[in-house]
Design a protein around this motif. Structure first.
Motif, PDB file in Angstrom:
ATOM      1  N   CYS A  70      32.365   4.450 -12.104  1.00 25.28           N
ATOM      2  CA  CYS A  70      33.685   4.123 -12.618  1.00 25.28           C
ATOM      3  C   CYS A  70      34.942   4.142 -11.485  1.00 25.28           C
ATOM      4  O   CYS A  70      35.677   3.067 -11.391  1.00 25.28           O
ATOM      5  CB  CYS A  70      34.284   5.201 -13.570  1.00 25.28           C
ATOM      6  N   LEU A  71      34.653   5.086 -10.643  1.00 29.84           N
ATOM      7  CA  LEU A  71      35.862   5.105  -9.592  1.00 29.84           C
ATOM      8  C   LEU A  71      35.600   3.936  -8.501  1.00 29.84           C
ATOM      9  O   LEU A  71      36.302   3.292  -7.859  1.00 29.84           O
ATOM     10  CB  LEU A  71      35.694   6.495  -8.708  1.00 29.84           C
ATOM     11  N   TRP A  72      34.343   3.900  -7.978  1.00 29.24           N
ATOM     12  CA  TRP A  72      33.902   3.194  -6.612  1.00 29.24           C
ATOM     13  C   TRP A  72      33.437   1.695  -7.099  1.00 29.24           C
ATOM     14  O   TRP A  72      33.841   0.692  -6.293  1.00 29.24           O
ATOM     15  CB  TRP A  72      32.656   3.895  -6.233  1.00 29.24           C
ATOM     16  N   SER A  73      32.954   1.302  -8.185  1.00 22.79           N
ATOM     17  CA  SER A  73      32.530  -0.226  -8.310  1.00 22.79           C
ATOM     18  C   SER A  73      32.601  -0.616  -9.980  1.00 22.79           C
ATOM     19  O   SER A  73      31.883  -1.297 -10.090  1.00 22.79           O
ATOM     20  CB  SER A  73      31.019  -0.115  -7.979  1.00 22.79           C
ATOM     21  N   GLY A  74      33.266   0.216 -10.665  1.00 24.15           N
ATOM     22  CA  GLY A  74      33.594  -0.151 -12.073  1.00 24.15           C
ATOM     23  C   GLY A  74      34.920  -0.176 -12.383  1.00 24.15           C
ATOM     24  O   GLY A  74      35.712  -1.238 -12.143  1.00 24.15           O
ATOM     25  N   CYS A  75      35.313   0.703 -13.383  1.00 27.03           N
ATOM     26  CA  CYS A  75      36.762   0.608 -14.012  1.00 27.03           C
ATOM     27  C   CYS A  75      37.656   0.529 -13.310  1.00 27.03           C
ATOM     28  O   CYS A  75      38.679  -0.300 -13.495  1.00 27.03           O
ATOM     29  CB  CYS A  75      36.837   1.545 -14.946  1.00 27.03           C
ATOM     30  N   VAL A  76      37.996   1.387 -12.280  1.00 26.10           N
ATOM     31  CA  VAL A  76      39.214   1.451 -11.289  1.00 26.10           C
ATOM     32  C   VAL A  76      39.280   0.230 -10.533  1.00 26.10           C
ATOM     33  O   VAL A  76      40.235  -0.451 -10.357  1.00 26.10           O
ATOM     34  CB  VAL A  76      39.022   2.758 -10.496  1.00 26.10           C
ATOM     35  N   PRO A  77      38.123  -0.165  -9.611  1.00 28.44           N
ATOM     36  CA  PRO A  77      38.382  -1.395  -8.874  1.00 28.44           C
ATOM     37  C   PRO A  77      38.548  -2.687  -9.841  1.00 28.44           C
ATOM     38  O   PRO A  77      39.442  -3.558  -9.405  1.00 28.44           O
ATOM     39  CB  PRO A  77      37.239  -1.528  -8.016  1.00 28.44           C
ATOM     40  N   SER A  78      37.738  -2.817 -11.027  1.00 30.32           N
ATOM     41  CA  SER A  78      38.093  -3.914 -11.536  1.00 30.32           C
ATOM     42  C   SER A  78      39.312  -4.230 -12.217  1.00 30.32           C
ATOM     43  O   SER A  78      39.994  -5.130 -12.354  1.00 30.32           O
ATOM     44  CB  SER A  78      36.895  -4.063 -12.682  1.00 30.32           C
TER      45      SER A  78
ATOM     46  N   GLU B  42      16.126 -13.775  -2.116  1.00 28.43           N
ATOM     47  CA  GLU B  42      16.091 -14.414  -0.687  1.00 28.43           C
ATOM     48  C   GLU B  42      17.331 -15.257  -0.505  1.00 28.43           C
ATOM     49  O   GLU B  42      17.735 -14.920   0.828  1.00 28.43           O
ATOM     50  CB  GLU B  42      15.030 -15.483  -0.658  1.00 28.43           C
ATOM     51  N   VAL B  43      18.063 -15.887  -1.410  1.00 35.61           N
ATOM     52  CA  VAL B  43      19.185 -16.415  -1.233  1.00 35.61           C
ATOM     53  C   VAL B  43      20.307 -15.320  -1.040  1.00 35.61           C
ATOM     54  O   VAL B  43      21.341 -15.536  -0.320  1.00 35.61           O
ATOM     55  CB  VAL B  43      19.618 -17.284  -2.150  1.00 35.61           C
ATOM     56  N   GLY B  44      20.092 -14.340  -1.663  1.00 34.54           N
ATOM     57  CA  GLY B  44      21.148 -13.230  -1.712  1.00 34.54           C
ATOM     58  C   GLY B  44      22.316 -13.519  -2.846  1.00 34.54           C
ATOM     59  O   GLY B  44      22.656 -14.446  -3.314  1.00 34.54           O
ATOM     60  N   PHE B  45      22.805 -12.305  -3.238  1.00 31.95           N
ATOM     61  CA  PHE B  45      23.811 -12.444  -4.420  1.00 31.95           C
ATOM     62  C   PHE B  45      24.698 -11.042  -4.354  1.00 31.95           C
ATOM     63  O   PHE B  45      24.187  -9.960  -3.474  1.00 31.95           O
ATOM     64  CB  PHE B  45      23.186 -12.389  -5.692  1.00 31.95           C
ATOM     65  N   LEU B  46      25.705 -11.235  -4.898  1.00 31.86           N
ATOM     66  CA  LEU B  46      26.653  -9.884  -5.289  1.00 31.86           C
ATOM     67  C   LEU B  46      26.485  -9.366  -6.538  1.00 31.86           C
ATOM     68  O   LEU B  46      25.952 -10.012  -7.480  1.00 31.86           O
ATOM     69  CB  LEU B  46      28.028 -10.230  -5.063  1.00 31.86           C
ATOM     70  N   THR B  47      26.641  -7.953  -6.848  1.00 37.76           N
ATOM     71  CA  THR B  47      26.792  -7.272  -7.909  1.00 37.76           C
ATOM     72  C   THR B  47      28.150  -6.509  -7.855  1.00 37.76           C
ATOM     73  O   THR B  47      29.010  -6.630  -6.808  1.00 37.76           O
ATOM     74  CB  THR B  47      25.593  -6.319  -8.297  1.00 37.76           C
ATOM     75  N   ASN B  48      28.432  -5.705  -8.991  1.00 33.76           N
ATOM     76  CA  ASN B  48      29.697  -5.076  -9.065  1.00 33.76           C
ATOM     77  C   ASN B  48      29.568  -3.878  -7.759  1.00 33.76           C
ATOM     78  O   ASN B  48      30.732  -3.487  -7.509  1.00 33.76           O
ATOM     79  CB  ASN B  48      29.662  -4.121 -10.262  1.00 33.76           C
ATOM     80  N   GLU B  49      28.495  -3.720  -7.152  1.00 30.68           N
ATOM     81  CA  GLU B  49      28.443  -2.537  -6.212  1.00 30.68           C
ATOM     82  C   GLU B  49      29.002  -3.237  -4.722  1.00 30.68           C
ATOM     83  O   GLU B  49      29.387  -2.515  -4.018  1.00 30.68           O
ATOM     84  CB  GLU B  49      27.018  -2.207  -6.236  1.00 30.68           C
ATOM     85  N   GLN B  50      28.816  -4.512  -4.624  1.00 30.64           N
ATOM     86  CA  GLN B  50      29.214  -5.049  -3.340  1.00 30.64           C
ATOM     87  C   GLN B  50      30.760  -6.001  -3.571  1.00 30.64           C
ATOM     88  O   GLN B  50      31.365  -6.051  -2.499  1.00 30.64           O
ATOM     89  CB  GLN B  50      28.305  -6.275  -2.661  1.00 30.64           C
ATOM     90  N   VAL B  51      30.843  -6.380  -4.609  1.00 27.76           N
ATOM     91  CA  VAL B  51      32.082  -7.472  -5.009  1.00 27.76           C
ATOM     92  C   VAL B  51      33.502  -6.832  -4.559  1.00 27.76           C
ATOM     93  O   VAL B  51      34.172  -7.663  -4.030  1.00 27.76           O
ATOM     94  CB  VAL B  51      31.905  -7.765  -6.563  1.00 27.76           C
ATOM     95  N   PHE B  52      33.814  -5.763  -4.803  1.00 29.08           N
ATOM     96  CA  PHE B  52      35.048  -5.029  -4.224  1.00 29.08           C
ATOM     97  C   PHE B  52      35.046  -4.735  -3.025  1.00 29.08           C
ATOM     98  O   PHE B  52      36.206  -4.278  -2.626  1.00 29.08           O
ATOM     99  CB  PHE B  52      35.181  -3.924  -5.213  1.00 29.08           C
ATOM    100  N   SER B  53      33.814  -5.093  -2.314  1.00 29.77           N
ATOM    101  CA  SER B  53      34.212  -4.876  -0.842  1.00 29.77           C
ATOM    102  C   SER B  53      34.410  -6.284   0.057  1.00 29.77           C
ATOM    103  O   SER B  53      34.418  -6.061   1.072  1.00 29.77           O
ATOM    104  CB  SER B  53      32.930  -4.131  -0.218  1.00 29.77           C
TER     105      SER B  53
END
Ligand SMILES: Cc1cc2nc3c(=O)[nH]c(=O)nc-3n(C[C@H](O)[C@H](O)[C@H](O)COP(=O)(O)OP(=O)(O)OC[C@H]3O[C@@H](n4cnc5c(N)ncnc54)[C@H](O)[C@@H]3O)c2cc1C
Ligand SMILES: NC(=O)c1ccc[n+]([C@@H]2O[C@H](COP(=O)([O-])OP(=O)(O)OC[C@H]3O[C@@H](n4cnc5c(N)ncnc54)[C@H](O)[C@@H]3O)[C@@H](O)[C@H]2O)c1
Length: 472
Positions: free
Chosen positions: A42-50, A153-164
């Motif tokens: 919630c704090l780092w990669s969910g509610c708060v940043p979104s 292989e190509v690489g992707f983002l999830t909510n864990e990287q997108v806010f960085s």
């Protein structure tokens, strides 16, 4: 046999922090084990940043569309890096609430490390074997990654990287059109990214009332967000520095991919077998008291795989605390669980959908009040959306779906009514004019109007009465 603690909490996010703090304040001896940082998704990669990013994007959209109010600005420049800086600023402001120092101040022993059960009553972390009267597993969830050829292989983002991200991706394909895909899709689009939302289903936000989701979809299309429904990403390739996403047989060239295709529970490393705790593919199995198959071990939050919301994790924590510390007597009650998706327009829900209600009861009625008839919504230039109430013939509220401006705030009046088993008529109370809340009172009034329209005897009686009174 004596044990080290009253309670050992594993996972310091929305659920675990509530359990740990409240139990320590009740004077229990509590250890909180966290593998990363306190605060959780919630704090780092969910509610708060979104929600912070959504706010920046909402402002960008409003400035871009201010001419209809007679407000002209120079061409708006969006500094994506600064917008992301704002997101980090908000996280940093809230973070002290979840700091280890604060929890140590409550009397919680905070231990950083990722441990495992070694038997039904012992958890080992950093080489220490810890015992307790009860345990709480609150390890949350992580993004589920669909098995798509070439994706890793190509690489992707999830909510864990997108806010960085510090640079705006010029184009973004989003796999999944649930709350994460829809909230972030609109936010990125409004901040200048070309967004394509890909949904395997025929409805955006498929868990929602279909006609409410349709209002969000109409707005997305109006803004220019591309939507591909009823289709799955089959393959991803790297071509000329770009990512080629094959949606069925439709090729899509994008700069980045965001995966938002549901969640997987964090339980693999806990050695649950040793503790006698069973699980399924969605999460840990619990009874209504939130006990796992080992009655000394409780679980709450996303790791259960049910309602995956911060406020539900907190609610479940409030059930776990007395059960784990004292006697297991309290049971969860999911009759009145609200949630909201913070798109523009917002979509908020509590209780059953119309289809769910009709499956369960045969006296279901629907009341629908459009925001277009709410003067405040017109004044604010946001007339789209509605409040839809699903009720029974005696006025019992089974569910409510509000899609429109401030829906997430407006739903709470209904939550209060439903929690106290008040009938729909309770919402007819005087509402301040002009407010968006009138959408609730006007919807409630529809039932009175409906009943009156059907009652021809009463109408004829009144006609006769007034004819008589005029002749006196
Ligand atoms: C992009 C996004 C937006 C969201 N927006 C909202 C919203 O607006 N409103 C809302 O209500 N919900 C929202 N959610 C959902 C919300 O974030 C989760 O429901 C909530 O965080 C769940 O709390 P939890 O305690 O179960 O898990 P978390 O808060 O994720 O906490 C789990 C903790 O356990 C730790 N952990 C994991 N494994 C171990 C281990 N083996 N040992 C020790 N510690 C471990 C993790 O590091 C983490 O700190 C959103 C989620 C996402 C991804
Ligand atoms: N405002 C909020 O409260 C909020 C915001 C974000 C997330 N959340 C929580 O986080 C949870 C996870 O969100 P989410 O959006 O990842 O999950 P979700 O499960 O709600 O939605 C994922 C969507 O992706 C689709 N999908 C799955 N695989 C696919 C594929 N291969 N190709 C195309 N589409 C595919 C599914 O059909 C589904 O519609 C939510 O259910 C919610 O509980 C809450």
């Amino acid at each position: 046999m004596a044990v080290d603690y009253d309670l050992i909490v594993i996972g310091g996010g929305s659920g675990g922090l509530v359990v740990a703090a409240a139990s320590a304040l009740l004077k229990a001896k509590v250890a909180l084990i966290e593998k990363d940082k306190l605060g959780g998704d919630c704090l780092w990669s969910g509610c708060v940043p979104s929600k912070s990013l959504i706010e920046a994007s909402r402002l960008a959209y409003q400035i871009k569309h201010s001419q209809r109010f007679g407000i002209y600005t120079e061409a708006t420049e969006i500094n994506f890096t600064q917008a992301m800086g704002y997101v980090q600023e908000v996280i940093a402001t809230i973070e002290p609430n979840d700091s280890p120092e604060r929890f140590r101040g409550f009397g919680v022993e905070v231990i950083f490390g990722s441990g495992r059960f070694i038997d039904r009553g012992t958890f080992e972390v950093n080489g220490q074997k810890l015992t307790a009267r009860a345990f709480v597993i609150a390890t949350g969830s992580r993004p589920a990654i669909p098995p798509i050829e070439g994706l890793k292989e190509v690489g992707f983002l999830t909510n864990e990287q997108v806010f960085s991200l510090t640079e705006r991706p010029p184009s973004l394909a989003i796999i999944g059109a649930g709350p994460i895909g829809c909230e972030l899709g609109q936010a990125f689009y409004r901040l200048g990214t070309e967004v394509t939302l890909i949904s395997s289903r025929d409805q955006l936000l498929p868990k929602e009332e279909p006609e409410a989701s349709a209002v969000v979809e109409t707005q997305f299309i109006k803004e220019g967000i591309k939507i591909i429904k009823n289709n799955r990403v089959e393959k991803v390739e790297r071509v000329d520095g770009k990512k080629k996403v094959w949606v069925g047989n439709i090729p899509l060239m994008v700069d980045e991919i965001l995966v938002a295709a549901g969640r997987s529970p964090n339980l693999e490393t806990l050695n649950l077998e040793a503790a006698g705790v069973t699980h399924n593919s969605k999460g840990i199995n619990v009874n209504q008291k939130l006990q796992t198959t080992n009655p000394k071990i409780y679980a709450c939050g996303d790791v259960l795989g049910g309602y995956q919301f911060t406020h539900v994790a907190s609610y479940q924590a409030s059930i776990v605390i007395p059960n784990a510390l004292f006697l297991p007597l309290k049971k969860v009650d999911y009759r009145v669980i609200p949630w909201a998706t913070f798109t523009d327009p917002e979509l908020a829900r509590v209780g059953l959908t119309e289809a769910e209600a009709r499956k369960k009861y045969n006296d279901v009625d629907v009341l629908k009040q459009e925001f277009a008839d709410i003067d405040r919504a017109q004044a604010e230039g946001s007339p789209q959306g509605f409040a839809k109430f699903i009720i029974r013939s005696d006025g019992e509220i089974l569910g409510a779906h509000i899609v429109g401006s401030s829906a997430a705030e407006l739903i709470h009046e209904v939550v209060l009514a439903m929690s106290h088993k008040l009938k729909i008529s309770a919402l007819r109370g005087i509402h301040i004019y002009p407010t968006l809340s009138e959408v609730n009172s006007k919807a409630a009034l529809l039932l009175t109007k409906e009943k009156y329209d059907k009652n021809k005897t009463l109408q004829n009686l009144l006609k006769t009465l007034f004819n008589f009174l005029r002749k006196l």
